[in-house]
Design an enzyme around this catalytic site. Structure first.
Site, PDB file in Angstrom:
ATOM      1  N   LEU A 280      33.354 -15.516 -29.500  1.00  7.80           N
ATOM      2  CA  LEU A 280      31.602 -14.521 -29.217  1.00  7.80           C
ATOM      3  C   LEU A 280      31.332 -14.974 -30.069  1.00  7.80           C
ATOM      4  CD1 LEU A 280      34.354 -11.375 -29.065  1.00  7.80           C
ATOM      5  CD2 LEU A 280      32.979 -13.156 -26.985  1.00  7.80           C
ATOM      6  N   GLY A 281      31.459 -15.702 -31.495  1.00 11.93           N
ATOM      7  CA  GLY A 281      30.221 -15.402 -32.143  1.00 11.93           C
ATOM      8  C   GLY A 281      30.361 -15.721 -33.515  1.00 11.93           C
TER       9      GLY A 281
ATOM     10  N   GLY B 274      29.551 -15.766 -38.027  1.00  8.36           N
ATOM     11  CA  GLY B 274      28.596 -14.883 -38.118  1.00  8.36           C
ATOM     12  C   GLY B 274      28.802 -15.578 -40.309  1.00  8.36           C
TER      13      GLY B 274
ATOM     14  N   GLY C 117      32.431 -15.277 -41.299  1.00  3.83           N
ATOM     15  CA  GLY C 117      33.862 -15.375 -40.376  1.00  3.83           C
ATOM     16  C   GLY C 117      33.587 -15.876 -38.782  1.00  3.83           C
TER      17      GLY C 117
ATOM     18  N   ASP D 210      25.455  -2.551 -43.326  1.00  2.00           N
ATOM     19  CA  ASP D 210      25.263  -3.651 -43.295  1.00  2.00           C
ATOM     20  C   ASP D 210      24.655  -3.680 -41.775  1.00  2.00           C
ATOM     21  OD1 ASP D 210      24.540  -6.481 -42.860  1.00  2.00           O
ATOM     22  OD2 ASP D 210      26.890  -7.081 -42.252  1.00  2.00           O
TER      23      ASP D 210
END
Ligand code: ATP
Ligand code: MG
Length: 449
Positions: A171-172, A174, A177, A282
C-alpha cells in the site's frame, strides 16, 4: 432452525445472498436472489414476521471490527450490502465460502405492524433434524462467531500469527517501514500490516511490545483499530484495520465542505488521544486515513518511545509538519500537535505544501536547515478570497508561532469551523472518497491503454 425465503425478489441479479436474521429464538436464514432489488421495508417486514412479539424499526450488522452499524433506511441498506459484497469477494479471493450476512434486529416491546407490503414468507421445517445440516450449521455459526466478537478477543490477545497472514499488495512505503494490504485467514478479514525492520535486542523488543499495549485500549471511531503486533526475526509487524480510501496525502486539493467533516474527525481523534495522555507526535496527511463509508481515522501515533527512537536511528531527518518549537529542539506538548493539524489542513486545502520554498520529494523528512524558515518566518495564511472566514481563522489559530496562543484541545472542538461541520454527515466524505477512487481507477485504466 427455520429457513425463511423472501419471495418478492426477481432473478435479475447474477447471484443471491443469504441473510441470517439473529433473533432471541435462534437464527433465521433468508435467501435473497436479487439483493439489488431488496428494500429496507421488505426486509423489516420479513424480520417482523419472524419476531411478531416485538416492534422492530431497525436492525444492525457488524463491521470488520465487530462494531454494530444501524440500518434504518434504503440508503443504509445499500451501504450494508456494498460492505457485505466486498467482504464476500475477499473471502472468495482467498478460496473461502462466504459467510451469510448477519443482521441483528433492534426490537422494542410492543407488537408492530405486520407484513403491510404483502411479502410472502415460507417457513421450512427445522433442518437440524437432518444430521448433516446440523453439523454444518454448528460449524457455520461457530465460524461466524469467530468473525465477530470472538475474533476481536483472539486478535486483541495478540494471536495473529505470521503464517495466517496472506500478503496481497503493497500500500505504501514510509520513513520507517512498508505497509501491505493483507488477509487474515482465521479472522477472515482484510488488514493493513506495517512491517518495520529493526535491528534491536530482545529486551528492546519486549519493551516495545509492552509500550504498544495501550493500543489495545484505544477505542474510538476516529482512531484506527489496532489488532496485534509481533516480531519475526528483526522485523516488527503491526496489524491494523484496513482503510479502503488510503491516506489523505494522495488526494488532490480537497474542497472545504469535505475538509470540514474530515477536520471534525481529526480533532475528535486527537481529543480522544489527548484524553488518554497520548500525544500523536506525527500528525500529517499520510497519517489520516479515509474509507468509502466516509470514516476518517488517525494512525501512526507515537505510543512507543522505544519504537520511535529505534526507527529514528535508521531514518535521519526532521518532519516538515513539526511545530517550530520542535524543529528548534525546544520542549513541546499538545500544542505541537495542534500546529501539525493547521499545516496539514492548509496543505490539503491548497493542494500544495504551504511553504513553497520547502520541496518535499519523498516523504516528509527533511534536513533540519531546510525547515528553518518554519521557525524564522511568519506562518502562511490561507487566501481569504478562496476560503471561508471560519476556515481561515481555524488554520491561523492552529499555526500561531507561540504554542500557548494556539487553541487548547477543548477550544479546538469548540471552534466555529468545527462546530459548523460537526453534523455527523459521513455521506459527504463517503461520496467524495468514492468519486476520487473512481477517477483514479479510470486514469489508471487510461494509462494502461
Ligand atoms: P511515515 O513513515 O513518516 O509515517 P507515511 O505515513 O507516508 O510516512 P507509512 O506509515 O509507512 O508511511 O504508510 C505508507 C502508506 O500506506 C500510507 O501513506 C498509506 O497510503 C498506506 N496505509 C498505511 N496504513 C494504512 C491502512 N491502515 N489502511 C490503508 N492504507 C494504509
Ligand atoms: Mg504513516
Amino acid at each position: 432452525m427455520l429457513i425463511l425465503y423472501l419471495n418478492n425478489v426477481s432473478i435479475m441479479d447474477p447471484e443471491g445472498i443469504v441473510i441470517r436474521i439473529k433473533t432471541p429464538a435462534g437464527d433465521m436464514d433468508s435467501s435473497v436472489d436479487s439483493p439489488s432489488l431488496l428494500n429496507f421495508n421488505d426486509l423489516l417486514v420479513a424480520i417482523r414476521d419472524v419476531m411478531p412479539e416485538a416492534t422492530v424499526t431497525a436492525f444492525e450488522y457488524e463491521d470488520e471490527v465487530g462494531d454494530r452499524i444501524t440500518v434504518r433506511s434504503d440508503e443504509e441498506l445499500k451501504a450494508m450490502l456494498s460492505y457485505y459484497f466486498n467482504t464476500m469477494n475477499e473471502q472468495r479471493m482467498n478460496g473461502l465460502m462466504p459467510d451469510p450476512l448477519q443482521i441483528f434486529p433492534r426490537a422494542g416491546k410492543t407488537p408492530g405492524i405486520r407484513n403491510i407490503h404483502g411479502l410472502k414468507v415460507n417457513t421450512r421445517p427445522n433442518p437440524a433434524n437432518d444430521c448433516t445440516h446440523a453439523v454444518q450449521d454448528t460449524m457455520a455459526s461457530n465460524s461466524l462467531k469467530k468473525s465477530s466478537a470472538e475474533l476481536k478477543r483472539i486478535l486483541t490477545n495478540g494471536q495473529i500469527n505470521a503464517q495466517d497472514i496472506h500478503y496481497q499488495e503493497q500500500l505504501g512505503h514510509g520513513n520507517g517501514g512498508t505497509v501491505y494490504k493483507a488477509y487474515h485467514i482465521i479472522g477472515k478479514r482484510v488488514l493493513a500490516v506495517k512491517v518495520i525492520p529493526l535491528d534491536i535486542t530482545v529486551e528492546l523488543q519486549k519493551q516495545i511490545m509492552s509500550e504498544l499495549e495501550i493500543l489495545y485500549k484505544c477505542d474510538s471511531p476516529y482512531i484506527i483499530t489496532f489488532f496485534s503486533a509481533f516480531f519475526v526475526e528483526n522485523r516488527i509487524s503491526i496489524c491494523t484495520e484496513f482503510m479502503d480510501g488510503g491516506s489523505l496525502d494522495v488526494y488532490k486539493r480537497i474542497p472545504e465542505h469535505v475538509l470540514g467533516r474530515i477536520a471534525v474527525a481529526v480533532v475528535n481523534g486527537l481529543t480522544y488521544l489527548w484524553s488518554l495522555k497520548i500525544l500523536h507526535r506525527d500528525v500529517k496527511p499520510s497519517n489520516m486515513l479515509v474509507n468509502t463509508r466516509g470514516q476518517v481515522k488517525l494512525c501512526d501515533f507515537g505510543v512507543s518511545t522505544q519504537l520511535v527512537n529505534s526507527i529514528a536511528k535508521t531514518y535521519v531527518g526532521t518532519n516538515a509538519y513539526m511545530a517550530p518549537e520542535r524543529i528548534s529542539g525546544e520542549q513541546y506538548g499538545i500544542h505541537a500537535d495542534v500546529w501539525s493539524v493547521g499545516i496539514s489542513f492548509m496543505e490539503l486545502a491548497l493542494g500544495m505544501f504551504p511553504y513553497p520554498q520547502i520541496q518535499k520529494n519523498q516523504g516528509s523528512l527533511m534536513p533540519l536547515q531546510l525547515l528553518q524558515c518554519i521557525v524564522d518566518e511568519d506562518p502562511p495564511v490561507l487566501p481569504v478570497s478562496q476560503f471561508s472566514e471560519k476556515f481561515v481563522h481555524f488554520i491561523t489559530q492552529c499555526m500561531r508561532r507561540q504554542p500557548k496562543e494556539r487553541p487548547a484541545p477543548n477550544n479546538l472542538m469548540d471552534h466555529s469551523f468545527i462546530i459548523q461541520y460537526n453534523d455527523g454527515n459521513a455521506e459527504v466524505v463517503s461520496m467524495w472518497v468514492c468519486r476520487c477512487l473512481e477517477e483514479r481507477r479510470a486514469q489508471e485504466a487510461q494509462g494502461r491503454v
